[in-house]
Design an enzyme around this catalytic site. Structure first.
Site, mmCIF file in Angstrom:
data_model
loop_
_atom_site.group_PDB
_atom_site.id
_atom_site.type_symbol
_atom_site.label_atom_id
_atom_site.label_comp_id
_atom_site.label_asym_id
_atom_site.label_seq_id
_atom_site.Cartn_x
_atom_site.Cartn_y
_atom_site.Cartn_z
ATOM 1 N N PHE A 235 0.807 -1.212 0.000
ATOM 2 C CA PHE A 235 0.000 0.000 0.000
ATOM 3 C C PHE A 235 0.843 1.268 0.000
ATOM 4 O O PHE A 235 0.310 2.364 -0.062
ATOM 5 C CB PHE A 235 -0.917 0.027 1.231
ATOM 6 C CG PHE A 235 -1.870 -1.128 1.292
ATOM 7 C CD1 PHE A 235 -3.057 -1.113 0.584
ATOM 8 C CD2 PHE A 235 -1.571 -2.249 2.042
ATOM 9 C CE1 PHE A 235 -3.938 -2.176 0.630
ATOM 10 C CE2 PHE A 235 -2.447 -3.328 2.102
ATOM 11 C CZ PHE A 235 -3.625 -3.293 1.389
ATOM 12 N N ASP A 349 6.133 -5.881 13.559
ATOM 13 C CA ASP A 349 6.658 -6.274 12.244
ATOM 14 C C ASP A 349 8.180 -6.340 12.333
ATOM 15 O O ASP A 349 8.895 -5.769 11.510
ATOM 16 C CB ASP A 349 6.220 -5.274 11.185
ATOM 17 C CG ASP A 349 6.328 -5.825 9.766
ATOM 18 O OD1 ASP A 349 6.493 -7.051 9.615
ATOM 19 O OD2 ASP A 349 6.258 -5.028 8.813
#
Length: 529
Positions: A235, A349
């Protein structure tokens, strides 16, 4: 009634059909036993059928065989082990019926969280037909609406079960709700610029995907001349840019569609909670420009590559990273997570391409005290954790909240995600273990259960450590981080592990001397590439 044979073939008219499809005669026998047989007959028949065909490739994706498994599960006192066995044998793993039926089974037992996880697992695997499974999940949420707070039509923000709170922190509806609640506070953040209109700059942001170099974007009184693409995701794209034509003023522009203000919130959270002495390890955002269609995050640009680049540089010569370097970066990662988790923040992450390498401008000292205390040039050297889009602020949730959700990052799904259990800091510490494994073995980590002395089991990497390595240090790291106890002091755990590696490096002056040489060599290699 006599026990039915393991190889039933008593129906003479079906001899040819049974030969072509051996499962068929079993199905008739199971049906007959279900109607007329005793409990022991039926249980034995199910068990024998499963043993006979579990490894037969003809029936791996046969829904008839799946039904036999569920009959067996329904009569078992340990249904979870039955499902694990189905997973191990890959019985209909790509068929939505496996997940839909097991979720219904769990729902009937009142295991709503587990049922939600199973729907989520099937959808993440794109089990077919995926539309049917998604519809089944929606119907599930509607059925349990009395105890489920629904954030959107197909997604769950919060589940309440047995007095506990379960939250998926990564849903768009979750972050949107939290940002709305904090809107007044966020509006006061330095560098926060928001507009409810679409981006109308001279350079269309959509064109940057094809050609960006030397294009200039004007935002908020600044001119950003793009010098190249520094990274790309699903994205967002990250570009290296000069500010107002000044080659000495270099920033990273993260351009994302749709607009995503959450990462800027996380950066300002780091400003407030991370001690100044540790702040350089976590990246810095200057400002964010939000539009109705895009967001543009302006942050520091770090030019020396990532830990992934360092690992890859060794793969070129097909050798693992030198152990002294691996120990050094392990110390740095443990310190980062120790600081971060103590501030009630999860990165979410934690992987090597999100760890930028920092090099000192001064010569590193071979003095063990400055190395151990991370002072002088050693303070300027290290890692910097970036990309906070999956960051989690634990203080926004109830103290008893348990997190659910799947990062869906191949190779970095913690054990709790793999087993559909709630998690907290494990999402980061598992990532650290994977990175260590990559440095030591050049491969992603695979785990297995091994028997423990107390009669239970522990998780350990499948790949064994080489004899020439510091085996006890690494074994202790993997054992502690892959088998964490909810009652253990997390900060002390990370600190003690860090100290064990620091103690080793300071036990011999030659180790720090060699590390210094390796870091200089690595810098010359990465910065000249």
């Amino acid at each position: 009634m006599a026990v039915i044979s393991q190889n039933p073939g008593y129906i003479s008219t079906t001899t040819s059909s049974a030969a072509a499809d051996p499962l068929l005669s079993w199905l008739w026998s199971i049906e007959k036993a279900l109607i007329h047989g005793t409990t022991s007959d039926f249980d034995e028949l199910l068990s024998n059928c499963i043993k006979s065909f579990s490894n037969d490739p003809r029936y791996k994706n046969d829904v008839r065989f799946l039904k036999i498994w569920f009959l067996h599960m329904d009569r078992s006192s340990d249904y979870e082990s039955v499902f694990r066995e189905m997973e191990k044998n890959k019985i209909c793993s790509s068929n939505c019926s496996l997940y839909e039926w097991y979720a219904l089974f769990l729902e009937a037992k009142g295991k709503l969280i587990d049922a939600y996880f199973i729907y989520h697992l099937g959808i993440s695997r794109n089990a077919e037909p995926i539309g049917r499974l998604k519809k089944a999940q929606v119907l599930f949420l509607e059925r349990v609406s009395d105890i489920v707070m629904i954030g959107s039509v197909q997604k769950v923000d919060v589940l309440l079960e047995n007095g506990g709170t379960y939250i998926n922190p990564w849903l768009v509806s979750t972050t949107k709700k939290l940002l709305q609640e904090m809107n007044d506070q966020i509006l006061k953040y330095e560098g926060y610029y928001a507009s409810n209109k679409p981006y109308k700059g001279k350079v269309a942001l959509s064109t940057l995907q094809k050609s960006a170099r030397n294009k200039t974007i004007e935002i908020g009184g600044y001119k950003y001349q793009i010098k190249g693409c520094a990274g790309q995701g699903g994205f967002a794209q990250v570009f290296k840019a000069h500010v107002d034509g000044n080659p000495d003023d270099v920033v990273a522009l993260k351009i994302q569609k749709p607009a995503f203000p959450w990462e800027f919130y996380m950066y300002r959270l780091l400003d407030m909670r991370i001690p100044e002495s540790e702040r350089m390890n976590f990246g810095f955002a200057h400002r964010v420009h939000l539009y109705s269609d895009y967001s543009i995050l302006v942050s520091d640009y770090l030019a020396h590559g990532t830990l992934q680049d360092a690992i890859n540089s060794n793969l070129v010569t097909n050798v693992a990273m030198e152990e002294e370097l691996s120990i050094y970066y392990t110390i740095k990662m443990l310190r980062i997570l120790e600081t971060l988790h103590d501030a009630a923040i999860i990165h979410g992450d934690f992987k090597p391409d999100n760890l930028m390498i920092r090099y000192s401008r001064r010569d590193l000292l071979e003095d063990k005290d400055s190395f151990y205390e991370c002072s002088g040039p050693w303070k300027e050297q290290g890692l910097c954790l970036v990309d906070w889009g999956r960051g989690i602020d634990l203080r926004l949730f109830p103290d008893d909240a348990k997190l659910l959700g799947d990062c869906r990052t191949s190779g970095f799904r913690c054990i709790e995600m793999q087993e559909n259990k709630p998690w907290t800091f494990q999402v980061d510490t598992y990532g650290l273990c994977v990175i260590v494994h990559m440095m030591l073995h050049k491969t992603y980590m695979e785990i297995e259960k091994r028997p423990s002395p107390d009669g239970g089991y522990v998780y350990q990497p499948k790949t064994h450590l080489k004899r020439y390595m510091q085996v006890e240090l690494w074994k202790n790291l993997f054992m502690k981080l892959l088998n964490t106890s909810p009652t253990e002091d997390h900060k002390s755990l990370l600190r003690n592990l860090r100290h064990s590696f620091q103690d080793y490096m300071c036990s011999n002056p030659q180790l720090i001397k060699k590390l210094k040489q390796l870091l200089v060599k690595q810098k010359n290699s990465l910065c000249s590439a």
